[in-house]
Enzyme design. Sequence first.
Site, PDB file in Angstrom:
ATOM      1  N   SER A 327       0.821  -1.228   0.000  1.00 56.09           N
ATOM      2  CA  SER A 327       0.000   0.000   0.000  1.00 56.09           C
ATOM      3  C   SER A 327       0.843   1.262   0.000  1.00 56.09           C
ATOM      4  O   SER A 327       0.297   2.347  -0.215  1.00 56.09           O
ATOM      5  CB  SER A 327      -0.921  -0.003   1.210  1.00 56.09           C
ATOM      6  OG  SER A 327      -1.740  -1.148   1.175  1.00 56.09           O
ATOM      7  N   HIS A 370     -15.154  -0.461   3.481  1.00 54.33           N
ATOM      8  CA  HIS A 370     -14.949   0.837   4.098  1.00 54.33           C
ATOM      9  C   HIS A 370     -16.134   1.768   3.910  1.00 54.33           C
ATOM     10  O   HIS A 370     -16.155   2.855   4.475  1.00 54.33           O
ATOM     11  CB  HIS A 370     -13.719   1.512   3.484  1.00 54.33           C
ATOM     12  CG  HIS A 370     -12.410   0.923   3.936  1.00 54.33           C
ATOM     13  ND1 HIS A 370     -11.776  -0.088   3.252  1.00 54.33           N
ATOM     14  CD2 HIS A 370     -11.631   1.199   4.995  1.00 54.33           C
ATOM     15  CE1 HIS A 370     -10.643  -0.401   3.869  1.00 54.33           C
ATOM     16  NE2 HIS A 370     -10.537   0.363   4.940  1.00 54.33           N
ATOM     17  N   CYS A 383      -7.777   2.031   1.719  1.00 49.38           N
ATOM     18  CA  CYS A 383      -8.849   1.248   1.097  1.00 49.38           C
ATOM     19  C   CYS A 383      -8.410   0.728  -0.261  1.00 49.38           C
ATOM     20  O   CYS A 383      -8.105   1.488  -1.177  1.00 49.38           O
ATOM     21  CB  CYS A 383     -10.088   2.132   0.931  1.00 49.38           C
ATOM     22  SG  CYS A 383     -11.377   1.299  -0.019  1.00 49.38           S
TER      23      CYS A 383
END
Lengths: 650, 379
Positions: A327, A370, A383
């Site tokens: 991420s 989310h 997310c």
Amino acid sequence: MKRTQRETEDSARQIGRRSLVVGGLFVATSAVLAARMRYLQVERADDFRLLAEENRINIRLLPPARGLIFDRNGVIVAGNEQNYRITLVREDAGDVDAVLAELGRIVNLDMVALDRARAEIARRPPFVPVTVADRLTWAELSAVAVNAPALPGITPEVGLSRIYPMGGDFSHVVGYVGPVSDYYLEQTGDTDPVLQIPDFQVGRNNVEARLEHTLRGSAGTKRVEVNAGGRVMRELDVDAPDPGSDVQLTVDAGLQNYVEARLTGESAGSVVMDCQTGEILALASAPTFDPNLFVRGISTAAWNGLNADPYRPLANKATQGLYPPGSTYKMIVALAALEAGVVTPGDTVNCPGHMDLGDRRFHCWRRGGHGRMDLVQAISQSCDVYFYDVAQRVGIEAISAMARRCGCGVRHDLPLSGIAEGLAPTMQWKAQNRGAAWVVGDTINASIGQGFVLSSPLHLAVMTARLATGRAVQPSIIRSIDGISQLPAPAPDMGFDPTHLDYIHRGMWQVNNDRRGTAYGSRVDVSAYGVAGKTGTSQVRNISAAERASGVISNADLPWERRDHALYVGYAPYDTPRYACAVIVEHGGGGSAVAAPIARDILLRAQLGEIPPPELYPSNQRRDIERMHRELPILPSPLVPSGRTVRSQA
Amino acid sequence: MSFLEYNVKTTPSGWRKVLYLNWALILLLIAVASVGFLMLYSIAGGQLSRWAEPQMKRFALGLAAMFVVAMVPIWFWRNMSALAYGVSLLLLLYVEFFGTVGMGAQRWIDLGFMRLQPSELMKITLVMMLAAYYDWLDLGKKSRPLYVAIPLALILVPTFLTVMQPDLGTAILLSLGGGAVMFVAGVHWAYFVAVIAAGVGTVSAVFASRGTAWQLLQDYQYRRIDTFLDPTNDPLGAGYHITQSQIALGSGGWTGRGFMEGTQSRLNFLPEKHTDFIFTTLAEEFGFVGAASLLALYVLILVFCIVTALQHRDRYASLLVMGIAVAFFLYFAINMAMVMGLAPVVGVPLPLVSYGGSAMLVLMVAFGLVQSAHIHRPR
């Protein structure tokens, strides 16, 4: 000129006559040369033999002192120390075994080293000095010198040897030196005569190797008259060696020491950069090893131990290790999307916990989803579905172009060994290297830093620095050579839209400082030292549908080598970015739980220049932090610049 | 048009030329070069890659060049002579202004794969030029002052340029080599007597000019002459090379210390131990037997050249081969005399043995010309 037959014959006859005269001169001169040869080599052979054997003039090479390596504050990280040793010249010694036996009565000889020396003596030409004993005390050396008449061919010598006072801290930056091997000579084609000096040391990797010619200096000479026993009768003149240049690194030894200590116990890499100038302040890879082991040739046992360690201490994870960035790659996707104009910061994407593409289902890390996410939230809560969606709109080419602009997937030119290039994949790359066409699933994987994307901590630190400042900083590790600055010119602007960058910054700030941020636990309580960043967790295994149905196995239940890599990138202070940091803990588990706390500590240590006090941490963590710092294996700080050590040959 | 071209039909042609190569000469060249490889291997302390291997590659290249040059008819080379000389002269002028200076002597042009020293090239092209000149010249005119002045100028211009470099060794080689071609071509004896007299005068002038404003040689050249005349007065300074090379040579004895066992030539760090002083290592490791054998090989090469020159009826071919023989002779004679203390140290390599690219390649091309002359001969 047309000639008659007669003219031609006349000419040939004349040439013939004169050629014979010239030929006669050839023979006469050659006879004189042969006579001179005979005179020198036969009639006066004994005289010259005597001159050669009994009273010959030798030129001895004097090794130059290797240049010192300092950290940015003048702390010595590679120095030279006096080394007392004993060398033997076979042709002067006569009976080598008898001489060595005699020597053994005076000083303690290491049997293993002695066997090695015997093999060396047999291999080398008879007139080359070979070291038979090394690292002696002054008393032992004196004892040998006093007994010299009984030890033909033996010379006590004082040399210099490399020492790394910081131990393992700098083995992945400075590297180490080692003896000159035949392989080295073969590989480099280096014909510098200093390499013939017994026990001369050359850089084997990293800065020591890449700046070898800067650090080496050049040999001096000493002309001596020696007698038949090889004993020096008198010194005729000395031409002092030219010491190598001193090198100053951009690295801060105190910070480097802290980072190495903080990573102890993990298999991890970390890079800390000054994000305004690009200077690398720490470049650590754990576990590390003691470079002093290599200086005189490492023992087989120690070598095998280092190689067998599953945590691979010899590999430099900060620059050579390539990992899916996970991420931490999302800022690149977000910035590429903003720049391409396919999303605005206010646009939202609904995250139900997964996204379906044809018959494939791509999951978000949060199974329950989310809900509606805008850009800042998507970064701070990491997310996945938001980025799946956005990445499809931008396309892989724009994402990878942005990655390269930010310093990922390009080779950074630092004087370190084996710097990895990383990979920011393109359609063309996949067609060439995998023989398959790019599919949308590849883009979706790349959007969360998985799939083909590969980066090292160095790449991620450069990326973070460029995102934090919006300037195209280049990493550098050499600050000056002999006092002459080697730093690059101030970095130019990247050309990002400041409002775009501002949204990225806000997302990264919320990662650490918003209640729902993935690294909220790693916040700093004093906003002047506030940290902004991004966590990452990258899978090293595929999660099957069956496993997902029965519940994903938690990292703690997996064997170490199948656990996820933990990543974190961040910078501080938030308002005026100065330090950028990337941390990767191999198979560490989650980025927020493992990598983020380490990075926070490193960024605080960088900002304060000392161990961060517990008051900067959230109140419920202070006790643990204090204990952790108490137990950390760090050198007493601050490190004192030690100035010069030994500079020249005694 | 010379005698040769009337008899083209009787010279070998096509692939039959290979049969007419002087194979004995080729074997001799390989033998001498192999001595060089052995010595370079030994001096590098048993290391192949340092000097021996590059030298082998260059020799192989030289052999190939020799074959190519040999296959081309000698009359082609005659027609090329003036052009070759002109190009060499231009290159020599070029390096005078733009060349790279190494070790305070010869200047070169960096071609990437090798360093070309135009002065090396000139050694052969000068001989070619002079041979072509005397081939062209009416036989009756060769001793007239004007027709003596022309070749003299052809010799002196490049000699002057190399002296300016300053490369005394090459200058000597050029002037003596050129003079020898004039001699063989049949210029009147009296001229040579005059030149020798002038030479003696020049030597006196060189010594007389020392220390004055118009000093003719560089200081280091004077020092070399001094120490040549009396090496003992400065055994550790400029006389060091001569003393040490004699000690190395002399300590070889009859059969030498054995391959790779030489101590003097290695330990004493003669700076040019792999180039100009390589003969000392040979003499030390293989003794008188080895050194005299190399000399014998050189003399045999000369014999083959002289035989080729004598067999030829063509003026150009004979003069060219003799000129090359003289140049080759001067190379090894001056080098050997130098290391044995019979001549001052002037920086002339031992042909085909010393480490170095330009000299080796140029020599092999020269032997290609000898072979071409040998092949393209009416039979």
